[in-house]
Design an enzyme around this catalytic site. Structure first.
Site, mmCIF file in Angstrom:
data_model
loop_
_atom_site.group_PDB
_atom_site.id
_atom_site.type_symbol
_atom_site.label_atom_id
_atom_site.label_comp_id
_atom_site.label_asym_id
_atom_site.label_seq_id
_atom_site.Cartn_x
_atom_site.Cartn_y
_atom_site.Cartn_z
ATOM 1 N N LYS A 1 -0.950 4.477 8.826
ATOM 2 C CA LYS A 1 -0.143 4.882 7.455
ATOM 3 C C LYS A 1 -0.968 4.914 6.454
ATOM 4 O O LYS A 1 -0.807 6.074 5.652
ATOM 5 C CB LYS A 1 0.703 3.765 7.346
ATOM 6 C CG LYS A 1 1.732 4.029 6.060
ATOM 7 C CD LYS A 1 2.062 2.507 5.645
ATOM 8 C CE LYS A 1 1.451 1.277 5.431
ATOM 9 N NZ LYS A 1 0.820 1.307 4.106
ATOM 10 N N THR B 1 0.876 -1.075 0.099
ATOM 11 C CA THR B 1 0.146 0.159 0.020
ATOM 12 C C THR B 1 0.797 1.151 -0.015
ATOM 13 O O THR B 1 1.489 1.460 0.945
ATOM 14 C CB THR B 1 -0.769 0.004 1.135
ATOM 15 O OG1 THR B 1 -1.857 -1.189 1.290
ATOM 16 C CG2 THR B 1 -1.766 1.133 1.197
ATOM 17 N N LYS C 1 -6.482 1.413 -3.707
ATOM 18 C CA LYS C 1 -6.262 0.871 -2.501
ATOM 19 C C LYS C 1 -6.479 1.840 -1.553
ATOM 20 O O LYS C 1 -6.879 1.580 -0.455
ATOM 21 C CB LYS C 1 -4.937 0.384 -2.622
ATOM 22 C CG LYS C 1 -4.267 -0.407 -1.204
ATOM 23 C CD LYS C 1 -5.133 -1.460 -0.878
ATOM 24 C CE LYS C 1 -4.607 -2.024 0.502
ATOM 25 N NZ LYS C 1 -5.464 -3.381 1.026
#
Length: 297
Positions: A241, A97, A172
């Site tokens: 994150k 990611t 994503k």
């Protein structure tokens, strides 16, 4: 397909993905990132070990990365003994990611050297990685995607092209914004219910099987109701994150995303309190405790 496949990032997702690549008959080269036990298992299944990204690039035509995020991807590609240092044509498939801006920068920098980067981040869970039923969102050149599609299909139930390089990672971030947003909503709703005397099992009996039920809900509540800590193996620090990447992306687009900011703050508070390595469903306990209630009473 005769390409030899390399794989770096043998964590909860990567271990199962790499095992499926081997199972489908591909020659596989692996490198330990953080989990030596996963590498030993794969070597026992027939994989070959290397110790540097450069050595992997020299041995392979396609390299799959499944690491934490953009800083790790950039280091594996650009460090002195990195993938690019091999100086040979290569297809790099980034299943991490990552930040779309970093992905586009890397792709542009690598192209003159005959290295193609495509982004192929993942949806679903480590269980799906082992079962070969992941969702893969793929951004990149059609020819490059077609070349690696058999590899992706070895661990994916769905391979979904999203457009040019970087769009897979964009999708994503949006997908994880939805899932981390659900986590924050569930946690707050459970806390309010508990404060009002409504038990989590009662909450679940209403939602489960109704219109608000979904796969993410079920793994989240497998922890809430059954206290199964391994029900959704994704750390709060990784959730933070991802929603931080989304905040940066939204800022670059010069758009307001107040809901994203609220979700990020929920995760940031839990991580700042020392819970970064706990899994996402434990956010429910943190939010409840911060408001003086428990979900296990």
């Amino acid at each position: 397909m005769a390409d030899r496949i390399g794989f770096i990032g043998l964590g909860f997702m990567g271990h199962g993905m790499a095992a499926n690549i081997l199972k489908k008959g591909f020659a596989l080269t692996v490198m330990a990132n953080r989990r030596r036990e996963a590498l030993d298992d794969l070597v026992g299944r027939g994989a070959t070990e290397v110790t540097t990204p450069r050595a992997m690039a020299e041995a392979c035509e396609v390299v799959v990365l499944c690491v934490t995020g953009s800083p790790q991807v950039e280091a594996l590609v650009e460090r002195p003994d990195g993938l690019a240092a091999a100086g040979k044509p290569l297809v790099i498939v980034d299943c991490s990611t990552s930040e779309p801006a970093s992905t586009r920068r890397l792709a542009a920098a690598l192209e003159p050297h005959g290295i193609t980067l495509i982004d192929a981040p993942l949806g679903r869970t480590p269980k799906d990685a082992w079962e070969g039923t992941l969702d893969v969102m793929v951004g990149g050149d059609d020819a490059a995607i077609d070349r690696v599609r058999p590899v992706l299909e070895s661990f994916a139930g769905r391979v979904i092209p999203t457009g040019p390089v970087g769009t897979g990672h964009t999708m994503k971030l949006l997908n994880n914004f939805l899932s981390m947003g659900y986590a924050a909503l569930y946690s707050e709703a459970l806390m309010i219910g508990a404060k009002a005397g409504l038990a989590p099992k009662t909450f679940d009996s209403v939602v489960r099987g109704g219109r608000m039920d979904c796969g993410f809900y079920q793994t989240f509540f497998k922890y809430v109701i059954e206290r199964d800590r391994d029900a959704h193996k994704f750390a709060l620090s990784n959730g933070l994150k991802d929603v931080t990447y989304l905040a940066s992306f939204a800022q670059a687009l010069q758009v307001a995303n107040p809901i994203g900011a609220a979700v990020r703050n929920s995760f940031a508070a839990a991580v700042a309190a020392g819970h970064g390595q706990d899994y996402v469903p434990t956010l429910s306990d943190f939010v409840a405790a911060a408001n003086g209630v428990s979900l296990t009473d």
